[in-house]
Design an enzyme around this catalytic site. Structure first.
Site, PDB file in Angstrom:
ATOM      1  N   LYS A   1      23.825  36.895  41.081  1.00 26.65           N
ATOM      2  CA  LYS A   1      24.873  37.571  40.129  1.00 26.65           C
ATOM      3  C   LYS A   1      26.108  36.373  40.302  1.00 26.65           C
ATOM      4  O   LYS A   1      26.809  36.442  41.193  1.00 26.65           O
ATOM      5  CB  LYS A   1      25.125  38.816  40.407  1.00 26.65           C
ATOM      6  CG  LYS A   1      25.778  39.469  39.212  1.00 26.65           C
ATOM      7  CD  LYS A   1      27.400  39.014  39.402  1.00 26.65           C
ATOM      8  CE  LYS A   1      28.308  39.516  38.213  1.00 26.65           C
ATOM      9  NZ  LYS A   1      29.631  39.062  37.906  1.00 26.65           N
TER      10      LYS A   1
ATOM     11  N   GLY B   1      34.010  36.958  48.114  1.00 22.55           N
ATOM     12  CA  GLY B   1      34.971  37.107  46.794  1.00 22.55           C
ATOM     13  C   GLY B   1      36.361  37.542  47.526  1.00 22.55           C
ATOM     14  O   GLY B   1      36.596  37.294  48.804  1.00 22.55           O
ATOM     15  N   SER B   2      37.035  38.548  46.543  1.00 27.14           N
ATOM     16  CA  SER B   2      38.514  38.767  47.274  1.00 27.14           C
ATOM     17  C   SER B   2      37.958  39.884  48.017  1.00 27.14           C
ATOM     18  O   SER B   2      37.080  40.699  48.183  1.00 27.14           O
ATOM     19  CB  SER B   2      39.203  39.328  45.805  1.00 27.14           C
ATOM     20  OG  SER B   2      38.820  40.540  45.517  1.00 27.14           O
ATOM     21  N   THR B   3      39.101  40.279  48.720  1.00 30.39           N
ATOM     22  CA  THR B   3      39.043  41.266  49.894  1.00 30.39           C
ATOM     23  C   THR B   3      39.179  42.767  49.114  1.00 30.39           C
ATOM     24  O   THR B   3      38.393  43.532  49.410  1.00 30.39           O
ATOM     25  CB  THR B   3      40.376  41.256  50.785  1.00 30.39           C
ATOM     26  OG1 THR B   3      40.273  39.970  51.590  1.00 30.39           O
ATOM     27  CG2 THR B   3      40.476  42.359  51.845  1.00 30.39           C
TER      28      THR B   3
ATOM     29  N   GLY C   1      35.805  43.276  48.077  1.00 37.25           N
ATOM     30  CA  GLY C   1      35.027  43.510  49.113  1.00 37.25           C
ATOM     31  C   GLY C   1      35.077  45.135  49.609  1.00 37.25           C
ATOM     32  O   GLY C   1      34.076  45.762  50.387  1.00 37.25           O
TER      33      GLY C   1
ATOM     34  N   GLU D   1      32.308  37.631  52.744  1.00 40.27           N
ATOM     35  CA  GLU D   1      33.081  36.588  53.159  1.00 40.27           C
ATOM     36  C   GLU D   1      34.149  36.700  52.080  1.00 40.27           C
ATOM     37  O   GLU D   1      33.957  36.460  50.837  1.00 40.27           O
ATOM     38  CB  GLU D   1      32.190  35.286  52.880  1.00 40.27           C
ATOM     39  CG  GLU D   1      33.107  34.044  53.659  1.00 40.27           C
ATOM     40  CD  GLU D   1      33.767  33.382  52.505  1.00 40.27           C
ATOM     41  OE1 GLU D   1      35.054  33.484  52.782  1.00 40.27           O
ATOM     42  OE2 GLU D   1      33.311  32.297  51.845  1.00 40.27           O
TER      43      GLU D   1
ATOM     44  N   CYS E   1      39.038  29.643  49.809  1.00 37.85           N
ATOM     45  CA  CYS E   1      39.320  30.944  50.981  1.00 37.85           C
ATOM     46  C   CYS E   1      39.829  30.170  52.249  1.00 37.85           C
ATOM     47  O   CYS E   1      40.722  30.678  52.887  1.00 37.85           O
ATOM     48  CB  CYS E   1      38.256  31.877  51.091  1.00 37.85           C
ATOM     49  SG  CYS E   1      36.757  31.121  51.499  1.00 37.85           S
TER      50      CYS E   1
ATOM     51  N   GLU F   1      47.217  36.355  49.745  1.00 39.51           N
ATOM     52  CA  GLU F   1      46.477  35.060  49.254  1.00 39.51           C
ATOM     53  C   GLU F   1      46.812  34.820  48.128  1.00 39.51           C
ATOM     54  O   GLU F   1      46.497  35.484  46.985  1.00 39.51           O
ATOM     55  CB  GLU F   1      44.886  35.345  49.649  1.00 39.51           C
ATOM     56  CG  GLU F   1      44.036  34.190  49.265  1.00 39.51           C
ATOM     57  CD  GLU F   1      42.582  34.548  49.336  1.00 39.51           C
ATOM     58  OE1 GLU F   1      41.767  33.531  49.932  1.00 39.51           O
ATOM     59  OE2 GLU F   1      42.258  35.467  49.042  1.00 39.51           O
TER      60      GLU F   1
END
Length: 481
Positions: free
Chosen positions: A176, A228-230, A233, A250, A284, A384
């Protein structure tokens, strides 16, 4: 104009609803293609296809050597179509040519070759148990159906480093890609079909966040591998709790760079600048917080600001381009907002801090931006940004610099600049980051693990560590008495 479909059970099909979405060239904002917008019915179909393929004789009976040959063939096809893939990556994501053609595509092929070799080296162990008359051994089994959810910053490379180990270990997958950048991943799926991957082993669903959410909560999915983004996640962890599916993440980073008093300042300037603006800062592991020894901070700031201001900005298709566009208008606005916050909170804007106009006004271009006199509690030093924004902070003592570098929720990468061998070896273990670079750019190699501490995620990708992420350990007790 490119038009792409979904790959389910070896067939290229439209979304069940017939819905499509558009993808744009970030260098000029123009629509370059449409892709099928998958829905719940498509997720169900892809999961069913992956499950059937996982349990099929065709896939289960394939020997490790045969799987390795299959992956090697994919690597060969990536190299055969390297120019096309690089152009797609630049067109859809905005990567400068030296990134797409010199890093992303070669790394994708290298990863497939690396795990092609690993397919025949997934070994177990024999345990010396104390039960009389027992032979006990462990071996690794594939997890099952794996949903691989990839980001928009390095679409091809990250898809490769998830897909290759998943296949090497005998899993089936649903890819995806991010809705902003689907094109190179679609092409990778086409190459898998051409290479002879059995139907249903690799499935592809394009679409927005709803597709990813449906995969995460689907009871037929055994593992989620997400980059992707925290924030996303964290959502995945919560959503996957109901069935406790395997999850590897990650996530974001806020990489510190510690520049020691003895550092080669010119090397540190150029290395830090390249590490900060690689892929326009949309990485990242990008260097973002610069802790510079107070005796060198003025020199460092002056030199890095001058170098940043001189970089060639333009579309990735221009061979002279060093800084390409940001991926979307939405992300451009996000980066600009962070810069505005930095100014409002009292950071000194040394260079940059504005969108690029003129001939590039239709694209999503932002000038490399350097801030001086940044405090550790400022937003630009803590969150970030994912863009070409550098924050410089002086320090007096190395212990102080290490403590401040570690004062973050993230822990993905860091870098140290020094000429002292003892410093080079003793400081990295004190830094809370999954990878510490010394006197170099944030490079990635298939043989070394990549992943972070804290809010930067769970688990590791690449190297032998990916084999662990995509397998389960099973013990067998055999009564031979």
């Amino acid at each position: 104009m490119v038009s792409t479909r979904l790959l389910v059970a070896g067939e290229w099909v439209d979304a069940a609803s017939g819905a499509t979405s558009e993808t744009r060239n970030p260098a000029n904002g123009q629509i370059i293609g449409t892709f099928a917008e998958a829905g719940t019915a498509d997720v169900d179909a892809a999961v069913a296809a992956a499950r059937a393929a996982f349990e099929s004789v065709a896939w289960r009976a394939m020997t490790p050597d045969e799987r390795g040959r299959l992956l090697w063939r994919v690597a060969e096809l990536i190299e055969r179509d390297a120019k096309e893939l690089a152009e797609l990556e630049t067109l859809d994501q905005g990567q400068p040519g030296f990134v797409s053609g010199g890093v992303s595509v070669p790394l994708a092929a290298q990863v497939f070759r690396y795990y092609a070799g690993f397919a025949t080296k997934i070994e177990g162990t024999v345990s010396p148990v104390s039960i009389p008359g027992n032979l006990t051994y462990q071996h690794r089994l594939p997890v099952g159906v794996c949903a691989l959810i990839t980001p928009w910053n390095f679409p091809l490379a990250i898809a490769a480093w998830k897909l290759a180990p998943a296949l090497a270990t005998g899993n089936t997958v649903i890819l995806k890609p991010a809705e902003q950048t689907p094109l190179s991943t679609v092409r990778l799926a086409e190459l898998c079909v051409e290479a002879g991957v059995p139907a249903g082993v690799v499935n592809l669903l394009t679409g927005g966040p709803d597709v990813g959410r449906a995969l995460v909560v689907h009871r037929g999915v055994d593992k989620i591998s997400f980059t992707g983004s925290t924030a996303v996640g964290q959502q995945i962890v919560r959503a996957s709790a109901d069935d406790l599916k395997r999850v590897s993440l990650e996530l974001g980073g806020k990489a510190p760079s510690i520049v020691c008093a003895d550092a080669d300042i010119d090397a540190a300037v150029m290395g830090n600048l390249q590490g900060a603006i690689f892929n326009t800062g949309q990485a990242c592991g990008a260097y973002t917080r610069f802790f510079v020894q107070r005796s060198r901070v003025d020199e460092f700031t002056e030199k890095i600001a001058a170098a940043a201001g001189s970089l060639a900005i333009g579309p990735g298709s221009d061979p002279d381009t060093v800084v390409g566009p940001l991926v979307s208008q939405e992300h451009l606005d996000r980066v600009a907002s962070y810069v505005g916050t930095g100014v409002d909170q009292g950071a000194q804007l040394v260079t940059g801090g504005q969108r690029v106009g003129g001939d590039l006004a239709e694209g999503f271009f932002y000038r490399p931006t350097v801030f001086g006199e940044v405090r550790d509690d400022m937003t630009i030093a803590r969150e970030e940004i994912f863009g070409p924004v550098l924050s410089i902070m002086p320090y007096d003592d190395l212990d102080e610099a290490v403590a401040r570098a570690n004062d973050t929720d993230y822990g993905l990468a860091a870098v140290l600049w020094t000429k002292d061998l003892a410093t080079a070896h003793t400081v990295p273990p004190r830094i809370h980051a999954g990878t510490v670079f010394v006197n170099q750019l944030p490079l990635i190699d298939p043989g070394a693990p990549w992943g972070g501490f804290g809010m930067s995620g769970w688990g590791r990708e690449l190297g032998a560590y990916s084999i662990e992420e995509f397998t389960e350990t099973q013990s067998v007790f055999l009564n031979i008495g």
